[in-house]
Design an enzyme around this catalytic site. Sequence first.
Site, PDB file in Angstrom:
ATOM      1  N   ASP A 158      -0.527   0.983   4.152  1.00 51.44           N
ATOM      2  CA  ASP A 158      -1.270  -0.109   3.229  1.00 51.44           C
ATOM      3  C   ASP A 158      -0.048  -0.440   2.154  1.00 51.44           C
ATOM      4  O   ASP A 158       0.898   0.234   2.267  1.00 51.44           O
ATOM      5  CB  ASP A 158      -2.568   0.469   2.847  1.00 51.44           C
ATOM      6  CG  ASP A 158      -2.304   1.484   1.558  1.00 51.44           C
ATOM      7  OD1 ASP A 158      -1.519   2.185   1.441  1.00 51.44           O
ATOM      8  OD2 ASP A 158      -3.339   1.636   0.737  1.00 51.44           O
TER       9      ASP A 158
ATOM     10  N   TYR B  45       1.911  -1.520  -0.963  1.00 49.81           N
ATOM     11  CA  TYR B  45       2.630  -0.977  -2.331  1.00 49.81           C
ATOM     12  C   TYR B  45       1.532  -1.278  -3.247  1.00 49.81           C
ATOM     13  O   TYR B  45       1.011  -2.340  -3.314  1.00 49.81           O
ATOM     14  CB  TYR B  45       3.898  -1.356  -2.763  1.00 49.81           C
ATOM     15  CG  TYR B  45       4.765  -0.885  -1.835  1.00 49.81           C
ATOM     16  CD1 TYR B  45       5.187   0.546  -1.465  1.00 49.81           C
ATOM     17  CD2 TYR B  45       5.677  -1.728  -1.206  1.00 49.81           C
ATOM     18  CE1 TYR B  45       6.137   0.903  -0.830  1.00 49.81           C
ATOM     19  CE2 TYR B  45       6.910  -1.432  -0.500  1.00 49.81           C
ATOM     20  CZ  TYR B  45       6.977  -0.376  -0.169  1.00 49.81           C
ATOM     21  OH  TYR B  45       8.038   0.338   0.831  1.00 49.81           O
TER      22      TYR B  45
ATOM     23  N   PHE C 146       6.821  -1.889   3.867  1.00 51.94           N
ATOM     24  CA  PHE C 146       7.912  -1.194   3.467  1.00 51.94           C
ATOM     25  C   PHE C 146       8.767  -2.086   2.717  1.00 51.94           C
ATOM     26  O   PHE C 146       9.747  -1.668   2.071  1.00 51.94           O
ATOM     27  CB  PHE C 146       8.718  -0.503   4.461  1.00 51.94           C
ATOM     28  CG  PHE C 146       8.192   0.780   5.236  1.00 51.94           C
ATOM     29  CD1 PHE C 146       8.087   1.910   4.613  1.00 51.94           C
ATOM     30  CD2 PHE C 146       7.633   0.487   6.775  1.00 51.94           C
ATOM     31  CE1 PHE C 146       7.477   3.042   5.297  1.00 51.94           C
ATOM     32  CE2 PHE C 146       6.954   1.719   7.273  1.00 51.94           C
ATOM     33  CZ  PHE C 146       6.813   2.896   6.606  1.00 51.94           C
TER      34      PHE C 146
ATOM     35  N   HIS D  52       7.632  10.429   9.005  1.00 49.06           N
ATOM     36  CA  HIS D  52       7.637   9.312   7.931  1.00 49.06           C
ATOM     37  C   HIS D  52       8.965   9.408   7.115  1.00 49.06           C
ATOM     38  O   HIS D  52       9.355  10.536   6.694  1.00 49.06           O
ATOM     39  CB  HIS D  52       6.257   9.508   7.296  1.00 49.06           C
ATOM     40  CG  HIS D  52       5.975   8.065   6.470  1.00 49.06           C
ATOM     41  ND1 HIS D  52       6.498   7.728   5.343  1.00 49.06           N
ATOM     42  CD2 HIS D  52       5.189   7.141   6.860  1.00 49.06           C
ATOM     43  CE1 HIS D  52       6.130   6.761   4.802  1.00 49.06           C
ATOM     44  NE2 HIS D  52       5.103   6.198   5.666  1.00 49.06           N
TER      45      HIS D  52
END
Length: 224
Positions: free
Chosen positions: A66, A68, A79, A188
């Site tokens: 989701d 920032y 990202f 991740h």
Amino acid sequence: MDVKIEASWKKVLEHEFTKPYFLQIAIHLKTERATGKTIYPPGPLIFNAFDKTPFDKVKVVILGQDPYHGPGQAMGLSFSVPDGIPPPPSLVNIYKELKNDIGMPIPKTGNLTKWAEHGVLLLNAVLTVRANEPASLSKIGWMDFTDAVIKKISEEKKGVVFLLWGRFAQEKQVLIDEMKHHVLKAAHPSPFSADKGFFGCKHFSRANEWLMKKGIEPVDWTIN
């Protein structure tokens, strides 16, 4: 309901926009704002990933969770942060892997718009978040929408590379037809897990090798 989204996506996803779950998303966001909540990203950037990467241009999908949740960070691309905002830790690690994989100098900006314009769909599974509350809007219907996006790409395109980083993203593998597309999985890039298999995954070069084998122009991963 008129959704402001890039034309090719509007056509591909037209049936989603009239479904009850999607109408509920709109109502929920209006209610949040009416009660004084700050929602990221700003309204015009909610569908930025689609606006920057039209459906027919998609070569690679990078799936985030989701947006920032800090001020000025979210820009509708997974990202990515706008120019002038320091790259968050996961993006710093993505840049480290890029350098180790393809020798790319560490970029000065965290803005990944160039990737989006080169065919990388930077898709978050959830498209909005409440300020300072991670995953706060993860259950309002966005995952129904983004699952439909992944299915549409799988069904209507061929030769797309999906980069699935972390368990959450890897759960979406079931939506992808691997007879037509290529899935690359790794840990991740978060500082909590990057050294458990993200570093050294070489996904950027491996994605391009696969695209070239299929006769598709590779992605230009440079940022600066």
